[in-house]
Design an enzyme around this catalytic site. Structure first.
Site, PDB file in Angstrom:
ATOM      1  N   ARG A 170       0.817  -1.242   0.000  1.00  7.31           N
ATOM      2  CA  ARG A 170       0.000   0.000   0.000  1.00  7.31           C
ATOM      3  C   ARG A 170       0.842   1.279   0.000  1.00  7.31           C
ATOM      4  NH1 ARG A 170      -2.364  -3.429  -1.346  1.00  7.31           N
ATOM      5  NH2 ARG A 170      -4.169  -4.455  -0.422  1.00  7.31           N
ATOM      6  N   SER A 222     -10.792   0.111   3.507  1.00  7.67           N
ATOM      7  CA  SER A 222     -10.069  -0.197   4.742  1.00  7.67           C
ATOM      8  C   SER A 222      -9.432   1.072   5.297  1.00  7.67           C
ATOM      9  CB  SER A 222      -8.962  -1.212   4.480  1.00  7.67           C
ATOM     10  OG  SER A 222      -9.539  -2.413   4.055  1.00  7.67           O
ATOM     11  N   GLU A 293      -4.418   3.575   6.541  1.00  7.45           N
ATOM     12  CA  GLU A 293      -4.260   3.410   5.090  1.00  7.45           C
ATOM     13  C   GLU A 293      -4.882   4.624   4.389  1.00  7.45           C
ATOM     14  OE1 GLU A 293      -5.172  -0.448   3.461  1.00  7.45           O
ATOM     15  OE2 GLU A 293      -6.025   0.438   1.656  1.00  7.45           O
TER      16      GLU A 293
HETATM   17  C1  LIG Z   1     -15.705   0.402  -1.018  1.00  9.31           C
HETATM   18  C2  LIG Z   1     -14.211   0.514  -1.149  1.00  9.31           C
HETATM   19  C3  LIG Z   1     -13.442  -0.621  -1.312  1.00  9.31           C
HETATM   20  C4  LIG Z   1     -12.055  -0.518  -1.427  1.00  9.31           C
HETATM   21  N1  LIG Z   1     -11.333  -1.663  -1.585  1.00  9.31           N
HETATM   22  C5  LIG Z   1     -10.005  -1.581  -1.732  1.00  9.31           C
HETATM   23  C6  LIG Z   1      -9.225  -2.766  -1.928  1.00  9.31           C
HETATM   24  O1  LIG Z   1      -9.751  -3.876  -2.011  1.00  9.31           O
HETATM   25  N2  LIG Z   1      -7.885  -2.621  -2.046  1.00  9.31           N
HETATM   26  C7  LIG Z   1      -7.266  -1.397  -1.999  1.00  9.31           C
HETATM   27  O2  LIG Z   1      -6.035  -1.337  -2.127  1.00  9.31           O
HETATM   28  N3  LIG Z   1      -7.977  -0.272  -1.809  1.00  9.31           N
HETATM   29  C8  LIG Z   1      -9.328  -0.327  -1.680  1.00  9.31           C
HETATM   30  N4  LIG Z   1     -10.054   0.815  -1.498  1.00  9.31           N
HETATM   31  C9  LIG Z   1      -9.365   2.114  -1.366  1.00  9.31           C
HETATM   32  C10 LIG Z   1      -9.215   2.915  -2.688  1.00  9.31           C
HETATM   33  O3  LIG Z   1     -10.230   2.570  -3.606  1.00  9.31           O
HETATM   34  C11 LIG Z   1      -7.838   2.698  -3.305  1.00  9.31           C
HETATM   35  O4  LIG Z   1      -6.806   3.125  -2.442  1.00  9.31           O
HETATM   36  C12 LIG Z   1      -7.718   3.448  -4.646  1.00  9.31           C
HETATM   37  O5  LIG Z   1      -6.526   3.058  -5.281  1.00  9.31           O
HETATM   38  C13 LIG Z   1      -7.686   4.976  -4.471  1.00  9.31           C
HETATM   39  O6  LIG Z   1      -7.838   5.578  -5.754  1.00  9.31           O
HETATM   40  P1  LIG Z   1      -8.495   7.012  -5.907  1.00  9.31           P
HETATM   41  O7  LIG Z   1      -8.395   7.439  -7.316  1.00  9.31           O
HETATM   42  O8  LIG Z   1      -9.870   7.028  -5.335  1.00  9.31           O
HETATM   43  O9  LIG Z   1      -7.529   7.852  -4.986  1.00  9.31           O
HETATM   44  P2  LIG Z   1      -7.867   9.166  -4.159  1.00  9.31           P
HETATM   45  O10 LIG Z   1      -8.575   8.808  -2.900  1.00  9.31           O
HETATM   46  O11 LIG Z   1      -8.496  10.169  -5.033  1.00  9.31           O
HETATM   47  O12 LIG Z   1      -6.392   9.615  -3.788  1.00  9.31           O
HETATM   48  C14 LIG Z   1      -5.615   8.823  -2.905  1.00  9.31           C
HETATM   49  C15 LIG Z   1      -4.202   9.395  -2.870  1.00  9.31           C
HETATM   50  O13 LIG Z   1      -3.614   9.203  -4.154  1.00  9.31           O
HETATM   51  C16 LIG Z   1      -3.160  10.449  -4.690  1.00  9.31           C
HETATM   52  N5  LIG Z   1      -3.377  10.378  -6.138  1.00  9.31           N
HETATM   53  C17 LIG Z   1      -4.508  10.025  -6.789  1.00  9.31           C
HETATM   54  N6  LIG Z   1      -4.306  10.049  -8.120  1.00  9.31           N
HETATM   55  C18 LIG Z   1      -3.026  10.420  -8.308  1.00  9.31           C
HETATM   56  C19 LIG Z   1      -2.206  10.617  -9.461  1.00  9.31           C
HETATM   57  N7  LIG Z   1      -2.676  10.456 -10.700  1.00  9.31           N
HETATM   58  N8  LIG Z   1      -0.927  11.007  -9.273  1.00  9.31           N
HETATM   59  C20 LIG Z   1      -0.428  11.191  -8.032  1.00  9.31           C
HETATM   60  N9  LIG Z   1      -1.144  11.026  -6.900  1.00  9.31           N
HETATM   61  C21 LIG Z   1      -2.427  10.630  -7.052  1.00  9.31           C
HETATM   62  C22 LIG Z   1      -4.027  11.505  -4.026  1.00  9.31           C
HETATM   63  O14 LIG Z   1      -3.371  12.762  -3.989  1.00  9.31           O
HETATM   64  C23 LIG Z   1      -4.198  10.908  -2.625  1.00  9.31           C
HETATM   65  O15 LIG Z   1      -3.088  11.192  -1.794  1.00  9.31           O
HETATM   66  C24 LIG Z   1     -11.441   0.746  -1.377  1.00  9.31           C
HETATM   67  C25 LIG Z   1     -12.232   1.894  -1.221  1.00  9.31           C
HETATM   68  C26 LIG Z   1     -13.603   1.786  -1.116  1.00  9.31           C
HETATM   69  C27 LIG Z   1     -14.436   3.024  -0.972  1.00  9.31           C
END
Ligand SMILES: Cc1cc2nc3c(=O)[nH]c(=O)nc-3n(C[C@H](O)[C@H](O)[C@H](O)COP(=O)(O)OP(=O)(O)OC[C@H]3O[C@@H](n4cnc5c(N)ncnc54)[C@H](O)[C@@H]3O)c2cc1C
Length: 301
Positions: A170, A222, A293
């Protein structure tokens, strides 16, 4: 004030958004924002923000982000247009940083390419997944990375190998160096067996997740990372009797104790206080210090 500065710099580029509309927790106040549709536009906007000393952050789908209820004093940059596209060539898929991960995963399954099915229920972007090294069921995005395109804070574009991305559980080097993930090329494998098998697997994963996770209430997945040694956070929290424990509108999920639900009107302080309370109770009961996380908007660690 930040918004005024941004507006003065380029009135057409910036607008005010409510962060609660851009995070899966549905929490967050107002901020300035800017949607960019191409690498060139992104570079121009970041130059402008740098020149004016305006803080900025990339937001993907906000599915791992806690945004402050009082609003954020900076510019939230959203990757749209070119950044949301993806295409397949042989066993490779190349996706923009703003591409919707479940859509890329679903498309890979439909073209009988295996490897990304684990991500079908991870509701983020490809950029967010690379930044977080998202994963499930023993697989992570880092297992598939052939190349990641990044824009460094200084303005240079670079293409990195998986090794250069500093992936671990992660985490990635991008959590420290502030580079923007422009996109990634992932290496998948051609599925053997029945066509349609992968789509069936994807459906099963989605059904399993619907049973295990509280998907009908706003959450951010999580909250805590798996400890290096010791039971999963959900078990540790449940064993402390904290399922259903509430701070304001934030509640430890009864469905899965490593999820915090916004049961209605939760603020970012409610969530942070609940996280601190849970961390403290688990530490006193077990000696294990849980680490977050989920990320607070704009934090660098
Ligand atoms: C219902 C649910 C289930 C989930 N299940 C999982 C799972 O099974 N496994 C898991 O690992 N995670 C899970 N997650 C967490 C989440 O979906 C992941 O961490 C996902 O990768 C985050 O992507 P995001 O675009 O929403 O990031 P955001 O929340 O928008 O951003 C997260 C971080 O990444 C940075 N960021 C985003 N895009 C970029 C980019 N292009 N360049 C640089 N920095 C960037 C942001 O600045 C921030 O610090 C879950 C979340 C939910 C709501």
């Amino acid at each position: 004030m930040i918004f005024d500065k941004a507006m003065q710099a380029a009135p057409d580029r910036f607008k005010v958004i409510r962060l609660s509309d851009f995070t899966t927790w549905g929490i967050g106040g107002y901020t300035a924002s800017c949607a960019v549709t191409s690498e060139q536009e992104l570079a121009e906007v970041l130059n402008l923000l740098r020149e004016r000393s305006l803080p900025w952050v990339i937001l993907g789908k906000g599915s791992n982000t806690l945004a402050p209820s009082e609003g954020w004093h900076g510019v939230v940059v959203l990757l749209k247009g070119d950044f949301t596209e993806y295409s397949f060539k042989g066993n490779l898929v190349t996706a923009g940083g703003g591409a919707h991960l479940p859509s890329v995963s679903g498309a890979a399954c439909s073209t009988d390419l295996t490897g990304l099915v684990f991500a079908v229920g991870i509701p983020g972007t490809v950029g967010g997944a690379v930044f977080m090294n998202a994963g499930a069921y023993g697989s992570s995005i880092s297992d598939l990375v052939e190349e990641v395109g990044v824009l460094h804070p200084g303005g240079a574009i670079e293409y990195l190998t998986a090794e250069e991305c500093g992936f671990a559980y992660r985490t990635s080097v991008f959590q420290k160096n502030g580079a923007v993930v422009l996109g990634a090329t992932l290496r998948l494998s051609r599925a053997v067996g029945n066509s349609g098998e992968l789509r069936r697997e994807a459906r099963e994963i989605l059904q399993l997740r619907r049973r295990k996770f509280p998907l009908d209430v706003p959450n951010a997945g999580s909250v805590f990372r798996r400890p290096d040694n010791g039971p999963p956070p959900g078990k540790l929290i449940e064993d402390c009797g904290l399922k259903g424990y509430r701070t304001g509108g934030a509640v430890v999920s009864r469905v899965h104790a490593n999820f915090i639900e916004n049961a209605g009107g939760a603020t970012s302080s409610d969530v942070m206080h609940l996280i601190e309370y849970v961390t403290d109770r688990v530490r006193r009961n077990t000696g294990i210090v849980l680490r977050r996380e989920i990320r607070q908007l704009g934090e660098r660690i």
